[in-house]
Design a protein around this motif. Sequence first.
Motif, PDB file in Angstrom:
ATOM      1  N   TRP A 294      -0.778   2.316   6.234  1.00  0.00           N
ATOM      2  CA  TRP A 294      -0.447   0.810   6.659  1.00  0.00           C
ATOM      3  C   TRP A 294       0.360   0.132   5.407  1.00  0.00           C
ATOM      4  CZ3 TRP A 294      -0.691  -4.415   5.921  1.00  0.00           C
ATOM      5  CH2 TRP A 294      -0.488  -5.191   6.839  1.00  0.00           C
ATOM      6  N   THR A 295      -0.264   0.215   4.267  1.00  0.00           N
ATOM      7  CA  THR A 295       0.413  -0.396   3.188  1.00  0.00           C
ATOM      8  C   THR A 295       1.546   0.273   2.503  1.00  0.00           C
ATOM      9  OG1 THR A 295      -1.159   0.724   1.593  1.00  0.00           O
ATOM     10  CG2 THR A 295      -2.031  -1.267   2.145  1.00  0.00           C
ATOM     11  N   MET A 372      -3.007   2.971  -2.600  1.00  0.00           N
ATOM     12  CA  MET A 372      -2.455   2.170  -1.613  1.00  0.00           C
ATOM     13  C   MET A 372      -0.992   2.115  -1.846  1.00  0.00           C
ATOM     14  SD  MET A 372      -4.622   1.235   0.297  1.00  0.00           S
ATOM     15  CE  MET A 372      -6.473   2.115   0.056  1.00  0.00           C
ATOM     16  N   ARG A 376       2.923  -3.253   1.535  1.00  0.00           N
ATOM     17  CA  ARG A 376       2.127  -4.189   2.177  1.00  0.00           C
ATOM     18  C   ARG A 376       0.720  -4.539   1.227  1.00  0.00           C
ATOM     19  NH1 ARG A 376       2.706  -1.823   8.191  1.00  0.00           N
ATOM     20  NH2 ARG A 376       5.024  -2.307   8.204  1.00  0.00           N
ATOM     21  N   PRO A 377       0.103  -5.668   1.289  1.00  0.00           N
ATOM     22  CA  PRO A 377      -0.879  -5.756   0.388  1.00  0.00           C
ATOM     23  C   PRO A 377      -2.217  -5.304   1.281  1.00  0.00           C
ATOM     24  CG  PRO A 377      -0.291  -7.698   1.244  1.00  0.00           C
ATOM     25  CD  PRO A 377       0.732  -7.014   1.647  1.00  0.00           C
ATOM     26  N   VAL A 378      -3.004  -4.747   0.476  1.00  0.00           N
ATOM     27  CA  VAL A 378      -4.424  -3.765   1.300  1.00  0.00           C
ATOM     28  C   VAL A 378      -5.100  -5.023   1.723  1.00  0.00           C
ATOM     29  CG1 VAL A 378      -5.639  -3.724  -1.027  1.00  0.00           C
ATOM     30  CG2 VAL A 378      -6.279  -2.396   1.039  1.00  0.00           C
ATOM     31  N   TYR A 381      -4.255  -5.469   5.112  1.00  0.00           N
ATOM     32  CA  TYR A 381      -4.712  -4.810   5.931  1.00  0.00           C
ATOM     33  C   TYR A 381      -6.137  -4.969   6.610  1.00  0.00           C
ATOM     34  CZ  TYR A 381      -6.285  -0.352   7.906  1.00  0.00           C
ATOM     35  OH  TYR A 381      -6.797   0.587   8.480  1.00  0.00           O
TER      36      TYR A 381
END
Length: 416
Positions: A294-295, A372, A376-378, A381
Motif C-alpha cells: 500500500w505504501t 515501507m 504513501r505514509p505508513v 495506512y
Amino acid sequence: MTRYLHTLHKRLGDLAGPAVEPLDVWETFLDVTRSMPMTWDEQNRHRFPKPRKDNSIFVSLGTYRDPYCPMTIKSLYANANHPERLFVGLFQQNCFGPVCRTGVLAGGRVENSGPDPDCYKEFCASPEGMASNACKNGHVRLFNVNESESLGPYMARYLGAKFYRGEQYYLQIDSHSEFVQGWDDKLIKMVADADAEKPVISTYPPDSTQNWKNSIGFRMCDSEFAAAQIEWQIIRLGSSLAFDRKIPDKPRYAPFVAAGFFFSYADFLYEVPFDPFLPWIFMGEEISMSARLWTSGYDIFSPTVNVLNHYYVRRHYPKFWESVNRFFKKPIHNDIVEIVINRVKHMLGYPESRAELIYPPSVLYRLSDWSMGKKRPVAQYMEMVGLEMKSKTQRPNMWCHNGEWPEIAKEYRVSK
C-alpha cells in the motif's frame, strides 16, 4: 540457490545440538545470506526481466511436504482457459527418504514414514500434466529442497520468486487449493476492472467444504493483535466473509493481502521485493506485505467471485517448525522467531521494537531496502486499517464491511 542452501545447511548443522543458541543461528543465517544470495541480487538487479504484455502468469507455488500439491497444480492447469500462458515456480520442500518422519499424530506420536509425494513427478505423469505439455515445455520450473533445509514459507516465496522470467502477472498460492474453470481470465479481468493503477486481488479463499465455486467473493476486513505469548502481539488478520449481498460488478477495496492467494502485475517483484532476512517466520508476513504494497502505491481489492478454495484443516501433516526443531536437535524454532519477528514489528511501528531496544541490532540489517514504500505514509495506512500500535487496539473497518472506499484512499482512486 543450491550452493546457498547447502552452505547454510552445513554452517547451521555445525551449531546443532542441545547447546545451540538462537542468537548464533540468526547471526549464521545473516552471514551466509549476506555473502551469497544478497551479492547475487545486487549484481543482477539491473537484469530484472521486463514484464511482457502477453497475459502470461507466473505462479509462485511453495510447498512443504504437502500431499495436496499434485491436486493443486493439476487443478491450476486443467481449469485455466489458457494453460499455455502459465509458468509455475515450484519450490518443493520434501523429505525424499529413505526414512522420513510424520507430523504429530493423535496422542502426540511421531512415526517413521516413507518419502513425501513428489508434486512435480505426479503432475507431469498425470493426464492433466501431459495434456498441458507444461513439463515438456519447461513451464514448470522446479527446485527441490530437503525438508531439513526449509527456511519457512516467507523465505520460500523469496527464493521461489527467482524463477520469474518476465511474465505479465504474478499469482501466489498455497499448495492445497482447487480452481474454477477460467480462473485465469477471471483474475485478469478483475485487475483490469479495479479502480486503481496498481491493483492487487487477494483474500483468504473459502474452505474446500463450502459451496465455493464462483460464489460471491470473500473479503478480509478486520484484524487483531495476537494474544498468545508465542505470537508476540503480531497482527493476525481476521476471517474472510462474503460481505456483499450479490456479486459486485467491480472488485471492492480491502485492507489486507493474504499470503495464500494474491494476484497482481508482476512489476511488484521489482518494486516491492521480498525481504531476504525473514527466515523461519509464519506470523507477520501478511500484515507487513499489506503495508509495504500500500505504501508503494498498490491498492488491495477482494475478488468479485471466488476462483479457488483452500484446504484449511490438515491435522497431523508435517509442519516446517517440526523440521527446524528436529534439525537443531532442540525445540528452538520459537526462540529464533522471537528474534526475527522484531524486524517485522520495527517496520510496522511497534514502540517496543524501536531500533535502540532491539538486540541484536543486526536484525535490522538494511531494513530500509525492504521496508515501507515511498509513495504513501505508513501512518496513513495504519489509520485506514484501524490499527494502533502503542495501545495494541484495533477497530472494525466498517468501510470494508460495507464494500466502500475508505476516505483515506479516495485520493488514490483511478476510475475505470
